[in-house]
Write a protein that holds these residues in place. Structure first.
Motif, short mmCIF file in Angstrom:
data_model
loop_
_atom_site.label_atom_id
_atom_site.label_comp_id
_atom_site.label_asym_id
_atom_site.label_seq_id
_atom_site.Cartn_x
_atom_site.Cartn_y
_atom_site.Cartn_z
N VAL A 61 -2.93 -0.20 8.21
CA VAL A 61 -1.91 -0.26 7.15
C VAL A 61 -0.51 -0.35 7.75
CG1 VAL A 61 -1.00 0.89 5.10
CG2 VAL A 61 -3.42 1.09 5.65
N TYR A 62 -0.29 0.37 8.84
CA TYR A 62 1.06 0.40 9.45
C TYR A 62 0.96 0.07 10.94
CZ TYR A 62 1.78 3.24 5.27
OH TYR A 62 1.82 3.71 3.99
N SER A 63 2.09 -0.37 11.46
CA SER A 63 2.18 -0.52 12.91
C SER A 63 2.39 0.87 13.51
CB SER A 63 3.35 -1.43 13.28
OG SER A 63 4.56 -0.82 12.86
N ASP A 64 2.27 0.96 14.84
CA ASP A 64 2.51 2.24 15.50
C ASP A 64 3.93 2.71 15.21
OD1 ASP A 64 0.03 2.34 16.54
OD2 ASP A 64 0.57 1.52 18.50
N GLY A 65 4.06 3.98 14.89
CA GLY A 65 5.39 4.52 14.64
C GLY A 65 5.90 4.24 13.24
N PHE A 66 5.08 3.60 12.41
CA PHE A 66 5.43 3.34 11.01
C PHE A 66 6.69 2.48 10.83
CE2 PHE A 66 3.24 7.55 10.85
CZ PHE A 66 2.10 7.11 10.21
N SER A 67 7.03 1.68 11.82
CA SER A 67 8.23 0.86 11.66
C SER A 67 7.96 -0.34 10.75
CB SER A 67 8.73 0.39 13.03
OG SER A 67 7.72 -0.34 13.68
N GLU A 68 6.70 -0.75 10.65
CA GLU A 68 6.36 -1.90 9.80
C GLU A 68 5.08 -1.64 9.03
OE1 GLU A 68 5.99 -5.58 11.86
OE2 GLU A 68 7.93 -5.37 12.85
N ALA A 69 4.96 -2.33 7.89
CA ALA A 69 3.69 -2.29 7.15
C ALA A 69 2.91 -3.56 7.47
CB ALA A 69 3.98 -2.23 5.66
N ASN A 70 1.59 -3.44 7.45
CA ASN A 70 0.74 -4.61 7.73
C ASN A 70 -0.03 -5.03 6.48
OD1 ASN A 70 1.45 -4.56 10.46
ND2 ASN A 70 -0.11 -3.00 10.88
N LEU A 71 0.59 -4.80 5.33
CA LEU A 71 -0.13 -5.07 4.09
C LEU A 71 -0.22 -6.55 3.75
CD1 LEU A 71 1.35 -2.02 2.25
CD2 LEU A 71 -1.09 -2.41 2.64
N LEU A 82 4.14 -6.30 -2.09
CA LEU A 82 3.94 -4.88 -1.79
C LEU A 82 4.46 -4.56 -0.39
CD1 LEU A 82 2.61 -2.07 -2.36
CD2 LEU A 82 0.51 -3.03 -1.38
N ASP A 83 4.14 -5.41 0.55
CA ASP A 83 4.55 -5.19 1.94
C ASP A 83 6.08 -5.06 2.04
OD1 ASP A 83 3.29 -5.40 4.82
OD2 ASP A 83 5.19 -6.49 4.88
N GLY A 84 6.78 -5.93 1.33
CA GLY A 84 8.25 -5.88 1.36
C GLY A 84 8.78 -4.56 0.80
N ARG A 85 8.17 -4.13 -0.31
CA ARG A 85 8.65 -2.90 -0.94
C ARG A 85 8.34 -1.67 -0.08
NH1 ARG A 85 6.61 -1.99 -6.43
NH2 ARG A 85 4.78 -3.24 -5.94
N VAL A 86 7.16 -1.69 0.55
CA VAL A 86 6.79 -0.57 1.42
C VAL A 86 7.71 -0.53 2.65
CG1 VAL A 86 4.96 0.37 2.90
CG2 VAL A 86 4.41 -0.47 0.61
N ALA A 103 -14.50 7.53 10.92
CA ALA A 103 -13.46 7.80 9.91
C ALA A 103 -12.06 7.68 10.50
CB ALA A 103 -13.67 9.18 9.34
N THR A 104 -11.23 6.89 9.84
CA THR A 104 -9.82 6.78 10.21
C THR A 104 -9.02 7.71 9.33
OG1 THR A 104 -10.18 4.45 10.70
CG2 THR A 104 -7.89 5.16 10.43
N GLY A 105 -8.18 8.52 9.93
CA GLY A 105 -7.39 9.47 9.15
C GLY A 105 -6.37 8.77 8.27
N GLN A 106 -6.14 9.33 7.09
CA GLN A 106 -5.12 8.77 6.20
C GLN A 106 -3.76 8.92 6.88
OE1 GLN A 106 -5.17 10.68 2.41
NE2 GLN A 106 -4.06 9.04 1.38
N PRO A 107 -2.95 7.87 6.91
CA PRO A 107 -1.70 7.95 7.67
C PRO A 107 -0.74 9.01 7.12
CG PRO A 107 -2.21 5.68 7.04
CD PRO A 107 -3.15 6.55 6.30
N ASN A 108 -0.20 9.83 8.00
CA ASN A 108 0.79 10.84 7.61
C ASN A 108 2.18 10.21 7.65
OD1 ASN A 108 -1.10 12.80 7.27
ND2 ASN A 108 -0.74 13.82 9.23
#
Lengths: 293, 412
Positions: free
Chosen positions: B203-213, B400-404, B363-368
């Protein structure tokens, strides 16, 4: 100690002491929260941290970048407008009919019952009635060989459902206001009209409505204001869905503040909504007064 | 076994810290019936240490708002029980205290990868408790009636089986649904996470700088879901939470629905739990709750001592299961506590596949991520728009990606 010749001040400072509780209450529960809300609108704040001043950025975001905000404003106008267009004439008609009916007190009490019922209970009951698959409404339509409607899962029908339930809820309250006004219309006017051969419709349109116009103005304006800021029933019934179709601005701002923890932006949105309601209320008053003139 | 550990725990607390002030407060979303073993434990703890603790029940839906309001008013609890996705905001704003080193060591040794659920930006903030994993749950009676003896292993098979199960009434409405999404924001978002992970997407890149939606994997996952609606297998009038009523063939659901399924269907004998139907490389989603301590608590050491006691052997009964382990077991929830899982032994046929998914690292953990609830609300609306046929998957996800990313830009 009064200066000779000066006009008497009846009661001296006593009136202010009597009014002090009202001033205190207003200050604590209206002026302070309102002032805090206005200040918050210019900050970025979640309740976990200190508010940070951001100037007019929250307003800029809502007005220039937040398409959802504009969408909710559209839904709000549809909801409030439908309440006025459907609810007010219906309440007026019922009040007129019941004013001439036997057992009018009982009828008024029955129609007023939803007002003393919890919104949550109302929402649950109507969810059961309007459920697409198991609801009473579609089951009855099924008996007639009809498919029924997607009352709560189709965006258009969900708004229709919400408006109908809200009209059902509100019609009793408005009807009581109209009934009180209608009871104040002199009976001899109706007797004279009957002697002149006027039917019920003519009596209603030419006697009742013009005389109770202040009540009509009051109910119209309060219904509109109430509709613009209302969201409790919608929250309980559809949570703004499906796909935001019943997401009115007040609900959007509530979620923004208390779920997304964006208190500053929600306050800015509330101020925008307040300004819109204020302008439209003034316009409504003027329009309805001009018509009276 | 219990008393020496308790004595050791007590030795780590500051001298005279216990029994100072009023009771510690512990705020959780479990109702009184669910929390009964915990309440009994708190009484034992008071008898043994002199430290009283009060249980405060807050409904799940109101939890965050209630504790935040309480914090503004200075009535916050000492100990929180948090859904992992709330953690980022609370940690970012300094609400959560870091645990003492011995508690951190205990978590790392006992909870394996699930410790990540209580970890934000590399810092551990608590002790994981309830773990939820998503799997395919099938009503085998309906599958057999449709001519299938085993649950599907791929999405194509799922469409075929679900299509065979689906029936409609005289009004043309779905009567028995082959598949259903639960009527909540998570109802579509969590299966989406599982399908996305199975396709190797993130869903996200490392460090949450970008969304991969706006990735092809995300679009394919949403198209898979929308295909079920296109086929007439399900629609938004069918709620996956009605699975226990017996009118739904399959759902992608978490283990916490076990007790209601058992209650609704009478038993779990005809319920199969199998991997996410995405072939050999299937993966799924997990999330957890964790117990953390308020940074403004004047008795953080006491609070951490209680948190550790509740989750360790120190509070174990004759079965060897810790107090929180008994609470979770009572409500049919999973724990990642290795000691508790060893003491509880082999799980039943319903629960074991969920545990296997965790043990096998599926199982992949839900992103914090910051504003996780807001973001998932947006995701749910975008997915619903595609499911309803109001937009193509690619267009909805690009928007969605843009808004996130607008939200991510605020925080990362």
């Amino acid at each position: 100690m009064r200066r000779r010749g000066a006009p008497a001040r009846p009661g001296g400072s006593a009136p202010y002491w009597f009014l002090a509780p009202v001033f205190l209450f207003t200050g604590a529960f209206l002026v302070l929260p309102l002032g805090f809300s206005v200040w918050l609108a210019f900050t970025r704040w979640n309740p976990l941290s200190e508010p940070r001043w951001v100037g007019t950025r929250q307003f800029e975001f809502l007005l220039t970048r937040d398409d959802a905000f504009w969408g909710t404003l559209g839904n709000t106008f549809v909801f409030a407008g439908a309440l006025v267009v459907i609810g007010v004439p219906l309440a007026l008609g019922l009040a007129f009919v019941f004013s001439r009916a036997r057992g009018k007190a009982a009828w008024r009490a029955i129609y007023y019952l939803p007002q003393i019922t919890s919104f949550v209970a109302i929402a649950y009951i109507w969810q059961f009635v309007l459920d697409d698959r198991y609801g009473l409404a579609n089951r009855l339509l099924g008996l007639a060989g009809l498919r029924g409607f997607d009352w709560l899962s189709d965006p258009t029908m969900a708004m229709v459902s919400i408006v109908l339930v809200m009209v059902w809820y509100d019609v009793g309250r408005n009807m009581v206001v109209f009934s009180a006004a209608i009871e104040g219309v002199p009976k001899d006017l109706y007797e004279a009209a009957e002697l002149d051969g006027a039917g019920a419709w003519l009596q209603f349109s030419r006697i009742t409505v013009p005389i109770i116009r202040p009540a009509v103005v009051f109910v119209t304006v309060t219904s509109f204001i109430g509709g613009m800021g209302f969201f409790a029933l919608i929250l309980a019934m559809t949570k703004g869905g499906p796909r935001g179709a019943t997401e009115v601005t007040a609900l959007y701002l509530y979620e923004m503040a208390f779920q997304d923890l964006r208190m500053g932006r929600a306050s800015a949105g509330a101020l925008i909504l307040f300004a819109i309601i204020a302008v439209l209320t003034v316009l409504q008053f003027r329009l309805l007064r001009e018509r009276r003139g | 076994m219990r008393r020496p550990i308790l004595a050791a725990l007590l030795a780590t607390a500051p001298a005279g810290a216990f029994a100072q002030g009023g009771p510690l407060t512990l705020a959780m979303h479990y109702n009184q019936e669910q929390a009964a073993p915990l309440l009994a434990c708190l009484d034992i703890y008071e008898d043994e240490t002199g430290q009283a603790a009060e249980y405060r029940q807050i409904s799940y839906g109101d939890y965050l708002q209630t504790v935040l309001t309480g914090r503004i008013g200075g009535t916050q609890p000492d100990i929180y029980h948090l859904y992992s996705i709330w953690g980022a905001q609370m940690a970012e704003n300094g609400v959560l205290a870091e645990p003492p080193e011995e508690v951190a060591d205990f978590v790392r040794e006992t909870y394996g990868e699930t410790a990540e659920a209580a970890t934000i930006d590399g810092t551990l903030y608590g002790v994981p408790t309830e773990v939820s994993v998503y799997m395919l749950v099938s009503n085998m009676a309906l599958l057999r009636e449709a001519g299938y003896d085993s649950p599907p292993a791929t999405w194509e098979e799922l469409r075929e089986v679900a299509d065979a199960i689906t029936t409609r009434n005289d009004q043309g409405r779905i009567e028995t649904a082959g598949f259903a999404f639960a009527d909540s924001a998570a109802g579509s978002v969590h299966p989406f996470y599982a399908l996305l992970a199975s396709r190797g997407g993130e869903v996200y890149s490392d460090g949450f700088s970008e969304a991969n939606l706006d990735s092809p994997e995300a679009a394919a996952a949403v198209r898979d879901m929308a295909g079920l609606v296109e086929d007439g297998i399900t629609d938004k009038s069918v709620d996956g939470f009605d699975f226990p009523a017996g009118g739904i063939g399959m759902i992608v659901m978490a283990n916490w629905m076990k007790s209601s399924i058992q209650e609704g269907l009478g038993s779990l004998d005809d319920v199969a739990v199998t991997p996410i139907p995405a072939g050999e490389g299937w993966r799924t989603l997990s999330y957890a709750f964790f117990m953390g301590v308020d940074s403004q608590s004047e008795r953080q050491d006491d609070a951490w001592a209680l948190v550790r006691w509740l989750n360790s052997d120190a509070s174990a009964d004759e079965s060897g299961v810790s107090c929180m382990g008994r609470v979770l077991s009572g409500i049919g929830a999973l724990t990642a506590n290795a000691s508790d899982n060893a003491a509880m032994g082999e799980a039943d046929a319903f629960t074991q596949p969920f545990l296997d998914a965790l043990a096998e690292g599926r199982a992949t953990g839900q992103p914090n991520v910051m504003q996780a609830a807001e973001i998932e609300g947006m995701m749910a609306e975008a997915i619903d728009t595609v499911l309803a046929g109001d937009a193509e998957a690619e267009a909805a996800l690009e928007d969605l990606d843009g808004r996130v990313e607008d939200i991510l830009f605020e925080f990362y």
